[in-house]
Scaffold this active site. Structure first.
Site, mmCIF file in Angstrom:
data_model
loop_
_atom_site.group_PDB
_atom_site.id
_atom_site.type_symbol
_atom_site.label_atom_id
_atom_site.label_comp_id
_atom_site.label_asym_id
_atom_site.label_seq_id
_atom_site.Cartn_x
_atom_site.Cartn_y
_atom_site.Cartn_z
ATOM 1 N N GLU A 454 1.061 -1.730 0.211
ATOM 2 C CA GLU A 454 0.066 -0.259 0.239
ATOM 3 C C GLU A 454 0.812 1.519 0.288
ATOM 4 O O GLU A 454 1.436 1.950 -0.426
ATOM 5 C CB GLU A 454 -0.813 0.048 1.439
ATOM 6 C CG GLU A 454 -2.279 0.661 1.333
ATOM 7 C CD GLU A 454 -3.360 0.290 1.653
ATOM 8 O OE1 GLU A 454 -4.246 0.998 2.063
ATOM 9 O OE2 GLU A 454 -3.233 0.287 2.573
ATOM 10 N N GLU A 733 -2.803 0.077 13.544
ATOM 11 C CA GLU A 733 -3.787 1.045 12.727
ATOM 12 C C GLU A 733 -4.599 0.521 13.489
ATOM 13 O O GLU A 733 -5.609 1.161 13.536
ATOM 14 C CB GLU A 733 -3.639 0.009 11.456
ATOM 15 C CG GLU A 733 -4.734 -0.262 10.831
ATOM 16 C CD GLU A 733 -4.776 -0.660 9.383
ATOM 17 O OE1 GLU A 733 -5.410 0.310 8.270
ATOM 18 O OE2 GLU A 733 -3.804 -1.902 8.905
#
Length: 876
Positions: A454, A733
């Site tokens: 990502e 996260e």
């Protein structure tokens, strides 16, 4: 007369970290001061601009010391001038003169005579092998200076006579190459050999220009298929070498190098720049169509070295090196393997899972370096890849020691500006985790994570994190460059702000018009304005803000609120959402979107007012009032209940001041219900992506400091300290990215290095330590520590545009002792129990009676409360 109590510490032009090769012909000047003179204010500055023997001098009576207008005629390309600056203070005394040099780069496209050149055409459906380009030139025997101007379609690493030029990494970084290409300017005076033939060259890799980007298989060749180098070496302003048909190219000892997958290096292949074998004529490529600019952001560079802490053997027999700290960057080899043949394989990961390397969160990123042995590997580090890791699994080096390798932390942030420390050791570790996640996610642009497939510039992440970033590091050039890309991409998408910048040609990413994410177009420039004091950042981004509200927001034609025909991310990663469905939270995503819409509409009206656009300001204010009425019609009942009975919903309404002005009791009703929800959730975090950064501030603003501290200090998951107690060294996260049994969260989105939830550090700075800007650029400062919990002391400092600002406090014998350091040319408002006063620059000590909060620690009052309570939760 002159003074020694105040001196000019630093002069700066625009937001450049280096004044070599700037693109501005009339750069604004700023200066930072140091000294402890009390109540010192600037009344005048005198500036000299020296061009050879030509000296211009001007004196301006003003207190302004940031972003003052250029005092002379415009600079030309390659022009070098000396600035001399002296200040006069309110005491009538002058500072000593301070000198500063500025040199422009190639301001006009016509200044470039070089051609873009590359090597042979490579396959488009796979990775492109890095290659080298080189040429030679005769250097005159006598000269003053040599400059190398260089950029590429791809990532370059320049060399002169086999010596690496500069320390920048991954240049020219990742911009939206359709619109902007950065070039670097290097002083190579000491690298060229006078009166001799010199070799100039560069490595070139695919990087972001044509490498694989995005999730899973990603997309390749986003900006082009052909890698190309553009380089121009000038001696005393005369071009002596530039990329063109006289250059040649050759593959070297880097067999492959991809950003997410890693690098393959063959140590048996020579890296001799002067060899005559295997060099081929370059291919001419079209000159870049995008704007060529020098970056205000600093280049990616090494910020810190991390030594290996231990080496272990896993249950399966693998050798794993532990660096003791999760970070993003490179590995450098310091030793030599005893075996001289075979292959050395290095695999990277952030965590261990049940004793083995935990690679599942990497998804499709291979994160593996391979080194073919047979030659020397001492000093090797990868050129065109990075990794996010704490652990490195080693195959092929049986006798490796902790002294054989070192980790290199890299970032584009130029310098640390903010610090925090307190009496609670877990909060200190939490703050340190925020710092490392900040560094890891500022490699060329603000990203979400540095390790998996990502590593993208998600607009929502920086939108919630910018105030923290701006305190911790000098981020002005970094964010200004990124915001330019945001606006250019937005214009190409009919006003929609893509949820990642630079955007990728993936339809659901490009045209996903999302509140909170797209709102970065308005909120982030304002946050940067507050930290830097630069009005021009608002002026530059104001068209982007208006375009977002006028065309980018997809509205319901009746209410003007967000349409419900398109999904919203909402309060993303609500801890109550299932791992596989991170968007299924407790708060209606459209309530989140519309709350942001009202708030941002007001914010754009405020920006218009700052810019002197009074008619536009009134227009946006009227629109915000209309939207607020529509918001209440849709989400608030007559009895002041919300359609989403959640912490995030009430925090948004209270923090964004979305109460009905015609209902004076509504704020109290909302804050009371928020308190009930916080207590009901046992002070654990029950907010997602947008609610978490504001929940503690909202509690404090509405008289619930005791609840804010209990939530801050909570230890059970989900909480800020629960990952710390599980050994986190960065911000995760998810609160439960790692489960208590040592298993990785089963969700597909499980990063161990995301800075968004680290926005809590701004609360540590401004509330716990009590240091924050009261006006743009820290011209006026708020000193307002609000001790709570079991903390006995805290301190924060920030190197503001004016100089060092600091607040530290301690509680002893029922007394609160506070020391405030206010930089020269600034004032501060000091708010303490029984004290509310204005002070000027200098060091100020305060001592006031301290009465502990009788509400601490808050407890649940229930006659049949069976939940076990950890009595040690409050201890530091």
């Amino acid at each position: 007369m002159s003074t020694t109590a105040i001196s000019i510490k630093r002069i700066r032009c625009e937001s450049y970290e280096s004044s070599l090769g700037i693109s501005h012909s009339a750069p604004r000047l700023s200066w930072e001061l140091e000294g402890d003179a009390v109540d010192w204010l600037q009344t005048k500055y005198t500036v000299r601009v020296i061009r050879g023997t030509d000296v211009e001098e001007a004196s301006v009576e003003t207190a302004q010391s940031t972003f003052v207008d250029w005092p002379s005629r415009p600079l030309q390309s390659r022009e070098r001038v000396t600035i001399e600056l002296r200040l006069t203070g309110s005491d009538g005394l002058d500072t000593a003169w301070k000198s500063f040099e500025i040199e422009t780069g190639l301001i006009q496209r016509e200044d470039w005579t070089a051609q873009l050149v590359g090597g042979e055409k490579q396959a488009q459906d796979g990775p492109k092998r890095p290659f080298r380009l080189r040429s030679s030139f005769l250097c005159p025997a006598e000269f003053r200076q040599a400059r190398l101007y260089i950029t590429a379609h791809g990532i370059y690493e320049p060399y002169i006579n086999g010596i690496r030029v500069g320390e920048a990494l991954l240049e020219p970084g990742w911009t939206d190459y359709r619109f902007m290409l950065r070039y670097g300017t290097h002083d190579v005076t000491d690298l060229v050999k006078r009166g001799e033939t010199n070799t100039i060259g560069a490595w070139l890799g695919e990087g972001w220009y044509s490498g694989r980007l995005g999730f899973r298989d990603g997309v390749r060749n986003v900006y082009g298929t052909e890698l190309g180098l553009l380089a121009q070496l000038e001696i005393d302003g005369k071009v002596v070498a530039s990329t063109g048909e006289d250059w040649s190219w050759s593959y070297g000892n880097i067999v492959a190098s991809e950003l997410m997958d890693g690098e393959t290096f063959d140590s048996q292949i020579s890296d001799d720049w002067d060899s005559t074998e295997s060099w081929n004529t370059v291919v001419d490529l079209p000159f870049p169509s995008e704007a060529l600019v020098s970056a205000e952001a600093a280049p990616v560079h090494v910020m810190e070295q991390i030594t290996a802490k231990s080496i272990a053997t896993t249950p399966s027999g693998k050798t794993v090196v532990d660096f003791g700290q999760n970070f993003a960057g490179l590995l450098q080899i310091l030793g030599e393997p005893s075996n001289k043949s075979g292959e050395l394989v290095l695999r990277y990961a952030e965590v261990m899972e049940h004793g083995e390397l935990g690679t599942r969160p990497l998804r499709a990123a291979k994160a593996t370096d391979r080194i073919v042995l047979g030659g020397s590997v001492r000093g090797y580090r990868s050129k065109f890849t990075t990794h996010g890791f704490r652990y490195m699994e080693v195959t092929g080096w049986s006798d490796i020691t902790v002294n054989d390798v070192v980790g290199l932390v890299i970032s584009s942030l130029p310098r640390r500006t903010g610090y925090f420390e307190c009496s609670h050791k877990l909060l200190n570790r939490l703050h340190q985790n925020v710092v490392y996640s900040t560094l890891a996610n500022t490699i060329s642009l603000p990203t979400d994570c540095p390790q998996r497939d990502e590593r993208l510039g998600w607009t929502g992440d920086i939108q919630v994190f910018a105030p923290t970033l701006n305190f911790l590091f000098d981020s002005s050039g970094f964010l200004r460059d990124w915001l330019k890309d945001l606006y250019e991409a937005q214009k190409s998408l009919d006003g929609i702000v893509p949820i990642i910048v630079p955007t990728l040609p993936i339809e659901n990413l490009q045209r996903a018009s999302q509140a909170a994410w797209g709102d970065a177009s308005a909120i982030t420039p304002w946050d940067l304005y507050m930290s830097s004091g630069d009005t021009e950042v608002l002026r530059d981004q104001y068209p982007s803000m208006c375009l977002w509200l006028e065309e980018g927001v997809i509205r319901d034609p009746v209410t003007g609120l967000w349409t419900r025909d398109k999904p919203q991310l909402g309060d993303w990663l609500d801890p109550k959402a299932p791992p596989s469905l991170p968007g299924r939270g407790s708060t209606d995503p459209f309530l989140v979107a519309d709350a942001y819409l009202v708030y941002v509409t007001r914010k754009v009206g405020l920006v218009a007012k700052v810019l002197g656009e009074s008619a536009a300001a009134e227009k946006w204010d009227v629109e915000a009032r209309r939207l607020l009425d529509a918001f209440h019609d849709n989400y608030v009942t007559r009895n002041n209940r919300l359609v989403s009975d959640s912490q995030s919903a009430f925090a948004l309404l209270l923090h964004f001041d979305l109460v009905d002005p015609n209902k004076p009791d509504q704020r109290d009703v909302f804050s009371k219900r928020l308190e009930e929800l916080v207590v009901r959730d046992f002070w654990q975090v029950a907010t997602g992506f947008v609610g978490t950064p504001i929940i503690l501030h909202t509690l404090v603003k509405h008289g619930m400091l005791h609840h804010a501290y209990r939530m801050l200090l909570a230890r059970d998951c989900p909480s800020w300290l629960s990952p710390v107690l599980l050994g986190a060294t960065t911000i995760w996260e998810r609160w439960d990215s790692m489960l208590a049994d040592g298993s990785i969260n089963p969700g597909n989105m499980t990063s161990f290095n995301h800075y968004a939830l680290g926005a809590v550090a701004e609360f540590l700075h401004s509330v716990v330590a009590g240091l924050s800007p009261l006006s743009p650029g820290w011209k006026t400062i708020l000193i307002k520590p609000q001790p709570g919990g079991d903390l006995t002391w805290a301190k924060a400092s920030h190197h503001s545009p004016y100089g060092l600002a600091e607040c530290q406090w301690r509680i002893e014998a029922e007394q609160l002792f506070v020391t405030a350091v206010i930089p020269p040319n600034c004032t501060a408002r000091v708010e303490l129990p029984g004290v509310s006063e204005e002070v000027g620059s200098g060091i100020h000590d305060f001592n006031v009676p301290w009465v502990a909060d009788a509400r601490w620690p808050p407890e649940i009052v229930q006659p049949e409360f069976s939940r076990p309570v950890d009595k040690d939760w409050v201890r530091g």
